[in-house]
Design a protein around this motif. Structure first.
Motif, PDB file in Angstrom:
ATOM      1  N   UNK A  29       0.797  -1.219   0.000  1.00  0.00           N
ATOM      2  CA  UNK A  29       0.000   0.000   0.000  1.00  0.00           C
ATOM      3  C   UNK A  29       0.834   1.275   0.000  1.00  0.00           C
ATOM      4  N   UNK A  30       1.966   1.258   0.722  1.00  0.00           N
ATOM      5  CA  UNK A  30       2.739   2.495   0.878  1.00  0.00           C
ATOM      6  C   UNK A  30       3.351   2.933  -0.448  1.00  0.00           C
ATOM      7  N   UNK A  31       3.599   1.973  -1.337  1.00  0.00           N
ATOM      8  CA  UNK A  31       4.151   2.326  -2.649  1.00  0.00           C
ATOM      9  C   UNK A  31       3.242   3.303  -3.392  1.00  0.00           C
ATOM     10  N   UNK A  32       1.933   3.305  -3.044  1.00  0.00           N
ATOM     11  CA  UNK A  32       1.000   4.214  -3.712  1.00  0.00           C
ATOM     12  C   UNK A  32       1.412   5.672  -3.558  1.00  0.00           C
ATOM     13  N   UNK A  33       1.909   6.018  -2.362  1.00  0.00           N
ATOM     14  CA  UNK A  33       2.216   7.412  -2.069  1.00  0.00           C
ATOM     15  C   UNK A  33       3.476   7.896  -2.774  1.00  0.00           C
ATOM     16  N   UNK A  34       4.405   6.979  -3.069  1.00  0.00           N
ATOM     17  CA  UNK A  34       5.717   7.398  -3.554  1.00  0.00           C
ATOM     18  C   UNK A  34       6.065   6.873  -4.940  1.00  0.00           C
ATOM     19  N   UNK A  35       5.229   6.029  -5.533  1.00  0.00           N
ATOM     20  CA  UNK A  35       5.576   5.431  -6.825  1.00  0.00           C
ATOM     21  C   UNK A  35       5.795   6.483  -7.901  1.00  0.00           C
ATOM     22  N   UNK A  36       4.926   7.488  -7.962  1.00  0.00           N
ATOM     23  CA  UNK A  36       5.074   8.495  -9.014  1.00  0.00           C
ATOM     24  C   UNK A  36       6.291   9.381  -8.769  1.00  0.00           C
ATOM     25  N   UNK A  37       6.624   9.652  -7.486  1.00  0.00           N
ATOM     26  CA  UNK A  37       7.797  10.484  -7.184  1.00  0.00           C
ATOM     27  C   UNK A  37       9.083   9.794  -7.611  1.00  0.00           C
ATOM     28  N   UNK A  38       9.180   8.490  -7.362  1.00  0.00           N
ATOM     29  CA  UNK A  38      10.371   7.733  -7.747  1.00  0.00           C
ATOM     30  C   UNK A  38      10.404   7.545  -9.260  1.00  0.00           C
ATOM     31  N   UNK A 430       3.455  16.565  -1.634  1.00  0.00           N
ATOM     32  CA  UNK A 430       2.204  15.814  -1.683  1.00  0.00           C
ATOM     33  C   UNK A 430       2.427  14.342  -1.319  1.00  0.00           C
ATOM     34  N   UNK A 431       3.562  13.761  -1.723  1.00  0.00           N
ATOM     35  CA  UNK A 431       3.844  12.367  -1.393  1.00  0.00           C
ATOM     36  C   UNK A 431       4.024  12.193   0.108  1.00  0.00           C
ATOM     37  N   UNK A 432       4.732  13.134   0.750  1.00  0.00           N
ATOM     38  CA  UNK A 432       4.948  13.045   2.191  1.00  0.00           C
ATOM     39  C   UNK A 432       3.626  13.180   2.950  1.00  0.00           C
ATOM     40  N   UNK A 433       2.765  14.089   2.495  1.00  0.00           N
ATOM     41  CA  UNK A 433       1.471  14.259   3.151  1.00  0.00           C
ATOM     42  C   UNK A 433       0.606  13.016   2.994  1.00  0.00           C
ATOM     43  N   UNK A 434       0.585  12.451   1.789  1.00  0.00           N
ATOM     44  CA  UNK A 434      -0.198  11.236   1.557  1.00  0.00           C
ATOM     45  C   UNK A 434       0.330  10.081   2.399  1.00  0.00           C
ATOM     46  N   UNK A 435       1.652  10.005   2.540  1.00  0.00           N
ATOM     47  CA  UNK A 435       2.258   8.942   3.327  1.00  0.00           C
ATOM     48  C   UNK A 435       1.926   9.102   4.812  1.00  0.00           C
ATOM     49  N   UNK A 436       1.952  10.337   5.305  1.00  0.00           N
ATOM     50  CA  UNK A 436       1.644  10.598   6.716  1.00  0.00           C
ATOM     51  C   UNK A 436       0.197  10.220   7.033  1.00  0.00           C
TER      52      UNK A 436
END
Length: 588
Positions: A29-38, A430-436
């Motif tokens: 699930x966590x990959x959702x927040x950061x996949x586009x950033x990476x 936005x990725x950090x906020x979604x992850x938090x």
């Protein structure tokens, strides 16, 4: 308060599988927040993992809902277990086993699925296995008899439609505004610099809105009339800070190419505008603006390369994808990425071949296994193997599921790298906020049922619908999430990035912000949505604005949607069969 020591084994089994469930939430699930950033190269995979680990754990432990709905899904009436607390304890153990086993399979196959629906399926299955189908709330109802879409199994089917459609629409609107307002302008960098503070204002306001409305283990002592003012003022304050400090730094670094500036010079703010002319850079200076389209061929470049292979009768080379690309092809991929750049320096930087992946672990040393060098290498392998991955390059590899990724990417437009660079900061935000917020809210998918197991084992009583969750259980779930992300998060991230559509910072920012807006709206309207389905829908929405409909890997989208479709029945079958076997087995 009597502890059910006769069921210590159930508590132990529940602990093991609850941790496995949390591990899978991190890996899937966590990959959702950061996949586009990476995937867009805004951050490296290691940077994303460090940021996600901090944000997920702090969200889970800091505001992770000490008062949590321990049943989580509102699909089984706990009053049906009155007088049988041990049976409910057994049911929750079966639910956690089913959820964790299904998620393990899905993660291994590379299917990004909804962890919320996985545990919902587990609870549904155990309810049917223990008490029959009448114990399940298929459709929720309010006391006045009206339908409650937040309760019952119907919420799953609504989420399949609500989440991807809404997030896709919002992501597309944001990207189209960015595309025609900045990226396609004659001087996109200057236009982007003007709009950066406004983007930060809007993004910060949405994040504050999300924190206020979605909430956690904190109270917001504001009247309804005060909340909009706080949201707008907080966003405006953040946007003003960015205008005073970040924008001057971006101007000097991106427009003036001031190679002497470092990240800490941001704090000099407006004083940076008083710096004099930029001296000539060193011969080996590459610039802070990287080629975000490195290794991705345009339509013309891909056709030209395949024509060369066809002329040489190199049938094997035509199907090799990036692995078969010659140095000349890699140069072409770079130069095409900067075709819209207004500065020749971009073209020079773009002609470099894709940078090789630098391993954090290094090659396995020679010598016996007990030697110091070998032991040190093995320790690095244990700790860093999950983050020592070249996720971006692996996304371009041809596979049965991914298909011809090069062909899909060739249908997407390439924009100016300097303008794209401006969106990297917004994307990380936005990725950090979604992850938090993910850590704060979705940790309950693992610890909610486990909290029920623990409380029944400790008190021999069925917990209330809203029960205090001990802090150590939140830490337990947060640790499992971080470990799952750190050790195996790369597997899902490869499928949710460039294998669906071509990523870049502007596209990734639009995807993440579209997903955040959907979560905010769903929270306010009390509609059940999944973060996985939100980001996937947003990726498809932005992908449709990439170039044409062929810029999306519809085979991968179908594979992801199949994972959503089978989640509830698969987890429910595992849980129901396990619960039924145990409940109705002969007793001697």
């Amino acid at each position: 308060m009597a502890t059910l020591h006769q069921y210590d084994f159930l508590f132990a089994v529940g602990t093991i599988f609850a941790f496995l469930d949390a591990w899978n939430i991190g890996a899937n699930d966590v990959a959702n927040s950061w996949a586009s950033s990476v995937s867009s190269r805004s951050v490296s995979y290691l940077q994303a993992m460090l940021g996600a680990s901090v944000m997920e754990f702090s969200g889970a432990l800091g505001v992770g809902g000490r008062v949590a709905d321990t049943i989580r899904t509102k699909v089984v009436d706990i009053h049906a277990f009155d007088g049988q607390p041990a049976l409910l304890m057994l049911g929750m153990v079966c639910a956690v086993i089913a959820s964790s086993c299904y998620l393990t399979m899905a993660t291994r196959l590379g299917m990004p699925v909804s962890t919320t629906h996985s545990i919902l399926g587990g609870v549904l299955g155990m309810g049917v296995g223990a008490l029959g189908p009448n114990a399940v709330t298929w459709v929720g109802y309010h006391p006045d008899g009206s339908v409650d879409i937040r309760g019952g199994v119907v919420q799953v089917f609504l989420a399949w439609i609500i989440a991807p459609v809404l997030s896709g629409a919002f992501g597309a609107i944001i990207f189209l505004a960015t595309k025609y307002g900045v990226l396609l302008r004659s001087n996109p960098t200057a236009r982007g610099l003007v709009l950066v503070p406004i983007y930060f204002w809007v993004t910060a306001s949405l994040i504050v809105m999300l924190l206020i409305w979605k909430g956690g283990d904190y109270s917001v002592n504001l009247r309804d009339g005060q909340i909009p003012g706080v949201i707008i003022a907080a966003g405006a304050g953040w946007g003003l800070l960015m205008a005073l400090f970040l924008v001057p730094w971006l101007y000097r670094v991106v427009v003036k190419e001031d190679w002497q500036l470092r990240a800490w010079h941001i704090f000099q703010g407006p004083f940076l505008l008083r710096r004099g002319p930029v001296p000539p850079p060193p011969a080996d200076f590459q610039g802070i603006v990287r080629n975000f389209y490195e290794g991705h061929l345009t339509r013309d470049e891909l056709d030209a390369r395949r024509a060369r292979y066809a002329a040489a009768d190199d049938l094997e080379g035509q199907g090799q994808g990036h692995a078969a690309a010659t140095k000349e092809d890699k140069v072409a991929a770079g130069s095409g990425a900067s075709a819209r750049s207004v500065d020749p320096a971009d073209t020079a930087a773009a002609t470099d071949a894709p940078r090789p992946h630098k391993s954090l672990i290094g090659p396995k040393p020679d010598g016996p296994w007990y030697s110091g060098a070998h032991v040190w290498w093995f320790l690095k392998w244990l700790v860093l193997r999950g983050v020592d991955q070249d996720v971006v390059s692996s996304q371009s590899e041809k596979s049965v599921l991914a298909g011809d990724v090069e062909e899909i990417h060739a249908h997407a437009s390439h924009f100016d790298n300097r303008a794209e660079f401006l969106y990297t900061f917004l994307q990380v935000m936005t990725a950090a906020a979604a992850s938090f917020t993910h850590g704060a809210n979705d940790v309950a998918n693992a610890v909610g049922p486990y909290a029920s197991i623990y409380q029944i084992w400790r008190t021999a009583e069925i917990p209330g619908k809203q029960s205090n969750v001990p802090l150590w259980i939140l830490a337990f779930g947060g640790t499992g999430i971080v470990l799952g992300l750190w050790t195996y998060g790369y597997h899902i991230m490869r499928n949710l990035g460039n294998r669906v559509t071509l990523m870049s910072p502007a596209r990734g920012f639009s995807m993440e912000l579209g997903s955040v807006i959907t979560v905010i709206m769903a929270t306010r309207l009390e509609l059940p949505v999944s973060t996985t389905q939100c980001i996937t829908g947003s990726i498809v929405g932005v992908g449709l604005c990439n170039g044409d409909w062929r810029a999306i890997n519809w085979r991968m989208v179908a594979w992801i949607y199949l994972g959503w479709f089978i989640t509830v029945p698969a987890a429910g079958l595992i849980s129901g069969i396990l619960m039924g076997f145990i409940t109705y087995s002969p007793h001697w």
